[in-house]
Design an enzyme around this catalytic site. Structure first.
Site, PDB file in Angstrom:
ATOM      1  N   CYS A   1       9.994  -0.547   6.676  1.00  0.00           N
ATOM      2  CA  CYS A   1       8.845  -1.115   5.946  1.00  0.00           C
ATOM      3  C   CYS A   1       7.682  -1.552   6.817  1.00  0.00           C
ATOM      4  O   CYS A   1       6.579  -1.017   6.744  1.00  0.00           O
ATOM      5  CB  CYS A   1       9.281  -2.341   5.154  1.00  0.00           C
ATOM      6  SG  CYS A   1      10.761  -2.153   4.171  1.00  0.00           S
TER       7      CYS A   1
ATOM      8  N   HIS B   1       4.231  -7.848   3.725  1.00  0.00           N
ATOM      9  CA  HIS B   1       5.234  -7.625   4.777  1.00  0.00           C
ATOM     10  C   HIS B   1       4.659  -7.119   6.106  1.00  0.00           C
ATOM     11  O   HIS B   1       5.267  -6.299   6.783  1.00  0.00           O
ATOM     12  CB  HIS B   1       6.352  -6.681   4.288  1.00  0.00           C
ATOM     13  CG  HIS B   1       7.682  -7.056   4.889  1.00  0.00           C
ATOM     14  ND1 HIS B   1       8.820  -6.281   4.757  1.00  0.00           N
ATOM     15  CD2 HIS B   1       8.043  -8.130   5.635  1.00  0.00           C
ATOM     16  CE1 HIS B   1       9.825  -6.871   5.396  1.00  0.00           C
ATOM     17  NE2 HIS B   1       9.368  -7.988   5.937  1.00  0.00           N
TER      18      HIS B   1
HETATM   19 CA    CA Z   1      10.651  -0.085   2.684  1.00  0.00          CA
END
Ligand code: CA
Length: 512
Positions: A94, A148
């Site tokens: 991510c 994130h």
């Molecule tokens: Ca991801």
């Protein structure tokens, strides 16, 4: 005849720019089409829809859809209205992927080598995002959904290029896993441990923030709230699209915009919204979430159409890494080896759909190499802001304008480099992938489970895979194909030398 990427030389246009192809015919055509568009006085809007942990094989246009119990008619329709990329690449997980797309730089340069969890330090601060450069060029910039790229204040979206942010700062499972007695009974049934988790340094709420300001909590992300997040976030994005439409009466109406819409789905754990619960033929939470994501794409595209903005908007749809197979059987269908967390194709080859009706030819499927990092320079060029490309740091993304805007455009990227956290893993050129390190070959590590299991191993002699004949990377061809060796080692040498001139930084180091 298309050019052969193996034998064609890439051009290094400046010391800090990744070498790329410049094919004279398609460059001229793309430049004239773009100049004609800019002559109308407009700059295109940019809509990035980024899914989480959604696999290459999940959508119908990639062979999934109805065949795997989750029809995706809206995504398939959009793919037919634009380009379907079969070799679109993210990074293996991510945070590295998101930061690479946003900065046009490999994780080894921006330093976000792995996802920060539960309030860990580190993030984007000090990097230049294309959101920031678009804003300086007059765009309104909106981020919605998963971030994130650092929870620390300096790395939050409203401080790194976005006018407004509505979403959560970390990743789905962190908000709910410790609340679910199925996964964490030892926390749920212990008041002491529940308090301990609640005191970890992460924000349990999703938030709203405006440029330069502080985040304000919107709502705590409990399990019932989590199941509604993608609907709440979509409503927010739909409202943004409506407000930005020329003639809408909104304060910023008619200005070009960048909407970065990152879904919660389909990262584990999926708790489908009640409208989608059990609605997929597979009746599995992950598949229910996929049909919800497809519905969201349909709603966003219809809003662009209804407000007359579709033909002024570049749409890019992708996923931030390959499928997560440690939560089998969520995304178990894949033609590739391994999954998220690895540099096998299953970890980094992701769906990629690019549409801009009127400017990008419809009904195109292409295997030309495309890295999500290429958005950085390409979007700046489409916005007429390529002069803002930073010169004080290495940019790994290439300018793919000609690939997108020419009806038979060829990718301008020669090499794709795979990094497994801080270990160089492989290089792809054409159909060939030359691999010097990867996740272990143990069947338990590479056939089902994700690459975060197992060990990293280096190969003494390197391996060579033909991705057309062997997409599962099961058989090294090296001994029969030694003629190629110089072109691979030459590409590697140049890549490594670029780190000598432009060293990376490591605010979030490898976990070891
Ligand atoms: Ca991801």
């Amino acid at each position: 005849m298309p050019h052969d990427p193996v034998v064609t030389e890439a051009v290094r246009e400046a010391a800090h720019l990744e070498p790329q192809f410049r094919f004279a015919d398609q460059e001229a055509l793309a430049a004239s089409r773009l100049a004609a568009y800019h002559a109308t006085g407009k700059s295109p809007n940019v809509l990035v829809i980024l899914f989480d942990d959604v696999g290459w094989g999940d959508f119908g246009c990639y062979g999934g859809g109805v065949a795997v119990g989750a029809p995706t008619p809206n995504i398939d329709r959009l793919a037919r209205r634009g380009m379907l990329l079969t070799s679109c690449y993210s990074e293996p997980s991510c945070t590295p992927s998101r930061a690479s797309m946003m900065t046009g730089r490999l994780p080894m340069r921006h330093g976000l080598l792995r996802p920060p969890m539960y309030g860990q330090k580190g993030g984007l601060d000090g990097e230049i995002t294309f959101a920031q450069l678009l804003r300086e060029a007059g765009y309104v910039t909106q981020a919605v959904g998963k971030w994130h790229m650092g929870e620390n204040v300096e790395s939050q979206p409203q401080h790194v290029g976005f006018d407004d942010f509505y979403g959560f700062l970390s990743v789905s499972d962190m908000y709910t896993e410790w609340r679910d007695p199925y996964f964490f009974p030892e926390i749920v049934y212990s008041e002491e441990r529940t308090k301990w988790v609640e005191n970890l340094p992460f924000n349990r709420c999703f938030v709203h923030a405006v440029k330069g300001g502080e985040t304000e909590n919107v709502e705590e992300v409990t399990i019932p709230v989590l199941s509604q997040l993608d609907q709440k976030w979509t409503d927010y994005s739909l409202d943004f699209i409506r407000r930005m439409a020329p003639g809408s009466g909104g304060a910023e109406a008619g200005r070009p915009w960048f909407l970065y819409h990152c879904t919660r789905g389909a990262h584990f754990d999926n708790y489908p919204h009640e409208d989608f619960l059990g609605r997929s033929p597979a009746k599995h939470p992950y598949k229910d979430t996929i049909i919800e994501l497809d519905d969201i794409v349909g709603r966003l595209v219809r809003e662009l159409e209804a407000t007359g903005q579709l033909e002024d908007t570049l749409i890019f749809i992708s996923s931030d890494n390959g499928p997560e197979m440690e939560t089998w059987p969520d995304a178990a269908y894949s033609p590739f080896r391994c999954a998220k967390g690895s540099t096998w194709e299953g970890g980094q080859r992701v769906p990629g759909i690019v549409a801009w009706p009127g400017m990008i030819e419809a009904d195109r499927a292409t295997d030309g190499l495309f890295s999500q990092m290429d958005l950085f320079r390409t979007v700046l060029r489409l916005a007429g802001a390529e002069a803002a490309t930073p010169t004080d740091r290495y940019i790994d993304g290439v300018d793919q304008t000609a690939f997108l805007l020419c009806p038979d455009g060829e990718s301008t990227r020669k090499y794709l480099y795979y990094w497994l956290v801080n270990v160089f893993s492989a290089l792809r050129v054409g159909e060939w992938k030359f691999m010097v390190a990867s996740t272990s070959d143990d069947d338990r590590d590479c056939l089902n489970l994700g690459g975060f299991t197992g060990v990293t191993q280096k190969y003494t002699h390197g391996r060579l895979y033909n991705l057309y004949l062997d997409p599962k990377e099961s058989h090294s061809y090296m001994i029969r194909k030694l003629a190629y060796i110089d072109s691979f080692t030459g590409g590697l040498r140049d890549h490594f030398m670029s780190f000598g001139a432009y060293p990376g930084k490591h605010p979030i180091a490898a976990m070891s």
